[in-house]
Write a protein that holds these residues in place. Sequence first.
Motif, PDB file in Angstrom:
ATOM      1  N   VAL A  56       7.229  -7.966  11.761  1.00  0.00           N
ATOM      2  CA  VAL A  56       8.114  -8.186  10.504  1.00  0.00           C
ATOM      3  C   VAL A  56       7.014  -8.112   9.192  1.00  0.00           C
ATOM      4  CG1 VAL A  56       9.491  -9.977   9.448  1.00  0.00           C
ATOM      5  CG2 VAL A  56       9.828  -9.488  11.796  1.00  0.00           C
ATOM      6  N   LYS A  57       6.061  -9.024   9.236  1.00  0.00           N
ATOM      7  CA  LYS A  57       5.233  -8.800   8.019  1.00  0.00           C
ATOM      8  C   LYS A  57       4.849  -7.457   7.640  1.00  0.00           C
ATOM      9  CE  LYS A  57       2.320 -12.489   7.757  1.00  0.00           C
ATOM     10  NZ  LYS A  57       1.165 -13.305   7.904  1.00  0.00           N
ATOM     11  N   GLU A  58       4.478  -6.615   8.636  1.00  0.00           N
ATOM     12  CA  GLU A  58       3.902  -5.226   8.507  1.00  0.00           C
ATOM     13  C   GLU A  58       5.051  -4.438   7.846  1.00  0.00           C
ATOM     14  OE1 GLU A  58       2.418  -3.454  11.937  1.00  0.00           O
ATOM     15  OE2 GLU A  58       0.601  -4.800  11.748  1.00  0.00           O
ATOM     16  N   ARG A  59       6.006  -4.512   8.227  1.00  0.00           N
ATOM     17  CA  ARG A  59       7.313  -3.829   7.727  1.00  0.00           C
ATOM     18  C   ARG A  59       7.782  -4.293   6.045  1.00  0.00           C
ATOM     19  NH1 ARG A  59      12.127  -2.884  11.836  1.00  0.00           N
ATOM     20  NH2 ARG A  59      12.806  -1.823  10.025  1.00  0.00           N
ATOM     21  N   ALA A  60       7.761  -5.609   6.312  1.00  0.00           N
ATOM     22  CA  ALA A  60       8.563  -6.295   5.159  1.00  0.00           C
ATOM     23  C   ALA A  60       7.676  -6.068   3.864  1.00  0.00           C
ATOM     24  CB  ALA A  60       8.584  -7.949   5.315  1.00  0.00           C
ATOM     25  N   VAL A  61       6.439  -5.965   3.913  1.00  0.00           N
ATOM     26  CA  VAL A  61       5.429  -5.779   2.758  1.00  0.00           C
ATOM     27  C   VAL A  61       5.218  -4.404   2.509  1.00  0.00           C
ATOM     28  CG1 VAL A  61       4.377  -8.076   3.051  1.00  0.00           C
ATOM     29  CG2 VAL A  61       3.481  -5.983   3.904  1.00  0.00           C
ATOM     30  N   GLY A  62       5.958  -3.448   3.079  1.00  0.00           N
ATOM     31  CA  GLY A  62       5.871  -2.216   2.820  1.00  0.00           C
ATOM     32  C   GLY A  62       6.511  -1.837   1.597  1.00  0.00           C
ATOM     33  N   GLN A  63       6.131  -0.756   0.923  1.00  0.00           N
ATOM     34  CA  GLN A  63       6.665  -0.412  -0.553  1.00  0.00           C
ATOM     35  C   GLN A  63       8.141  -0.081  -0.792  1.00  0.00           C
ATOM     36  OE1 GLN A  63       4.523  -0.635  -3.607  1.00  0.00           O
ATOM     37  NE2 GLN A  63       3.510  -1.405  -1.950  1.00  0.00           N
ATOM     38  N   GLU A  64       8.623   0.535   0.617  1.00  0.00           N
ATOM     39  CA  GLU A  64      10.006   0.861   0.510  1.00  0.00           C
ATOM     40  C   GLU A  64      11.007  -0.386   0.743  1.00  0.00           C
ATOM     41  OE1 GLU A  64       9.010   0.797   4.895  1.00  0.00           O
ATOM     42  OE2 GLU A  64       7.914   1.349   2.924  1.00  0.00           O
ATOM     43  N   VAL A  65      10.327  -1.420   0.947  1.00  0.00           N
ATOM     44  CA  VAL A  65      11.265  -2.695   1.066  1.00  0.00           C
ATOM     45  C   VAL A  65      10.871  -3.384  -0.254  1.00  0.00           C
ATOM     46  CG1 VAL A  65      11.175  -5.011   2.032  1.00  0.00           C
ATOM     47  CG2 VAL A  65      10.954  -2.902   3.434  1.00  0.00           C
ATOM     48  N   LEU A  66       9.849  -3.737  -0.680  1.00  0.00           N
ATOM     49  CA  LEU A  66       9.645  -4.491  -1.950  1.00  0.00           C
ATOM     50  C   LEU A  66       9.772  -3.972  -3.340  1.00  0.00           C
ATOM     51  CD1 LEU A  66       5.901  -6.260  -1.136  1.00  0.00           C
ATOM     52  CD2 LEU A  66       8.168  -6.966  -0.687  1.00  0.00           C
ATOM     53  N   LYS A  67       9.823  -2.632  -3.142  1.00  0.00           N
ATOM     54  CA  LYS A  67      10.438  -1.805  -4.413  1.00  0.00           C
ATOM     55  C   LYS A  67      11.719  -1.447  -4.393  1.00  0.00           C
ATOM     56  CE  LYS A  67       5.812  -0.487  -6.276  1.00  0.00           C
ATOM     57  NZ  LYS A  67       4.868   0.417  -6.851  1.00  0.00           N
ATOM     58  N   SER A  68      12.482  -1.607  -3.380  1.00  0.00           N
ATOM     59  CA  SER A  68      14.065  -1.359  -3.196  1.00  0.00           C
ATOM     60  C   SER A  68      14.652  -2.210  -4.260  1.00  0.00           C
ATOM     61  CB  SER A  68      14.415  -1.651  -2.035  1.00  0.00           C
ATOM     62  OG  SER A  68      14.509  -3.080  -1.637  1.00  0.00           O
ATOM     63  N   LEU A  69      16.149  -1.795  -4.293  1.00  0.00           N
ATOM     64  CA  LEU A  69      16.953  -2.286  -5.469  1.00  0.00           C
ATOM     65  C   LEU A  69      17.339  -3.764  -4.898  1.00  0.00           C
ATOM     66  CD1 LEU A  69      19.124   0.531  -6.167  1.00  0.00           C
ATOM     67  CD2 LEU A  69      17.512  -0.853  -7.773  1.00  0.00           C
ATOM     68  N   THR A  70      17.380  -3.972  -3.582  1.00  0.00           N
ATOM     69  CA  THR A  70      17.668  -5.273  -2.804  1.00  0.00           C
ATOM     70  C   THR A  70      16.663  -5.534  -2.187  1.00  0.00           C
ATOM     71  OG1 THR A  70      18.956  -4.237  -1.116  1.00  0.00           O
ATOM     72  CG2 THR A  70      20.148  -4.917  -3.087  1.00  0.00           C
ATOM     73  N   PRO A  71      15.333  -6.111  -2.314  1.00  0.00           N
ATOM     74  CA  PRO A  71      14.505  -6.363  -1.546  1.00  0.00           C
ATOM     75  C   PRO A  71      14.548  -7.388  -0.525  1.00  0.00           C
ATOM     76  CG  PRO A  71      13.629  -7.033  -3.716  1.00  0.00           C
ATOM     77  CD  PRO A  71      15.050  -6.300  -3.873  1.00  0.00           C
TER      78      PRO A  71
END
Length: 449
Positions: A56-71
Motif C-alpha cells: 500500500v505504501k509503495e503505491r500510495a506515495v506514488g506521484q500519480e496519487v499524491l499529485k492527483s485532484l483527490t489524493p
Amino acid sequence: MAFEGLAERLQGTLNKIRGKGKVSEADVKEMMREVRFALLEADVNFKVVKEFITSVKERAVGQEVLKSLTPGQQVIKVVNEELTALMGGEQSKIAVANKPPTIVMMAGLQGAGKTTTTAKLANHLRKKHNRKPLMVAADIYRPAAIKQLETLGKQLDIPVFSMGDQVSPVEITKNALAKAKEEHHDYVLIDTAGRLHVDEDLMKELDDIKALADPDEILLVVDAMTGQDAVNVAESFNERLGITGIVLTKLDGDTRGGAALSVKAVTGTPIKFAGMGEKVDALEPFYPDRMASRILGMGDVLTLIEKAQTNVDEAKAKELERKMRTNELTFDDFLEQLEQVKSMGPLDELLGMLPGAGKMKGMKNIQVDDKQLVHVEAIVKSMTKAEKQDPAIINSSRRRRIAKGSGTSVQEVNRLIKQFSEMKKMMKQMTGMQKGKGKKKGGFKLPFM
C-alpha cells in the motif's frame, strides 16, 4: 460482522485523509502506522500485515496519487484494491467436473461446523445452481455425526448415503460413488471425519479417501472465530492434502476476522464460501472485493440486491408500491414486508451493506435488536382484521387489549402505531417526489425499486 472492530478503526483512520486536498508522504506514513495496528489487533498474520503495508505504501506515495485532484480518495482506492487482492482478488467458484459427478471432499477439525457446512453447500448447489447433490456420511467417529447429516438431509430433502459407523470411511466412499453414478447425481459431498487437532491417523484416513475418490475439490472448513489458529490449521491441511478451497464458518460472529485476511495469503488457497449464520441457507460465495468494501464502509450493494432478489416477492413488492402511492398501506402489508426483510438476514448485517451507513447520523451507535421484531410481530398479530386495516379505530381500550394479547406494554403498542403513522406520511412524501421527478433522468426512486 466479523470485521466490526477492524472496520471501525480502518474507517476512522481513512476518514482523516479522505477529504484532504493535499496528502504528503508523512500523512501516508502516519495512516499506515494506524492501519498496521488495526490489522494486528484483528489477529491478522504479522507477515501478511508487513507485506500489505509495504504494498500500500509503495503505491500510495506514488506521484500519480499524491499529485492527483483527490489524493485522499486515491489512497483509499489503493487500500481497497490491496485489501481485495489480499483476500484473493476475485471470486473463486466451486469446481465442475467435465464428467459428472463432481466430487467434493469436506475436511476440517471437530467444532468447525463441517457437517452443517456440507448440508449448507448441498442446499446452495441445488437452489442456486440447480444441481442434484448426494451427501455422504463418512464421519464414523464423532457421536451422532451420521444422524446429524441424515437429519439435515431430511430437512432439505437431499439424499444422504450412509452405511453406519462399523464400515470404514474408504468403503463408504467407494459405495457412495457407485450409488451416485447409478442415480445420476452431479455432485457428491463427502463429510469426512474430524479431530480435535491435526494428527497422523486423521491425515492417513483423508489420504486414503483422496486416493480412492480423486476429488475435484477438497474444501477445508475452518472456524473464523479461532483467529490465527484457523490459519495454522489451514496450513497443516494444505501441506498434507493440497486443499483447493476454504470455507470460513461463523464469519457473522463477534470475532476479529484475522483469519479471512490471512488465510489466502498464507496458504495460497482461495476462500470459496463463508458461513454467515446457523440457518441452512446461511452460506454465501466469498467475494473478496465485496468484503473489502464492507470493511472500508463502502457497503455491499450487490449482495444486498441478491438477497432481495432471492427473498422478496416481486409481485408483492409492486402491489406494495401501488398501495404506498395511494396511501392504502395497512398493518397486514407491514407484517408481510417484515417477514420478507427477516428472511434476508439480521438487520444490522443488512444495514452494514448500505454504503456509508456507518457515517450516517445516528447510525454509528445504533443497536439493531432482532428480538424487537418479535415484539412488533406479536403486537400486529394481536390486532383484529379491522384494526390492521384501519389503525385509526385503535382507541385506549383496544391498545390495552393488544398489549395484553401480545405480552407487551401499552407504551410499545403506542410507539408502533405512531411509527406506522409516521412511516405512511413519509412514504406519501416519497411517492410524491417520485411523481414529480419520475420522468426526469436520475429522478428519485423508492428504496426497493
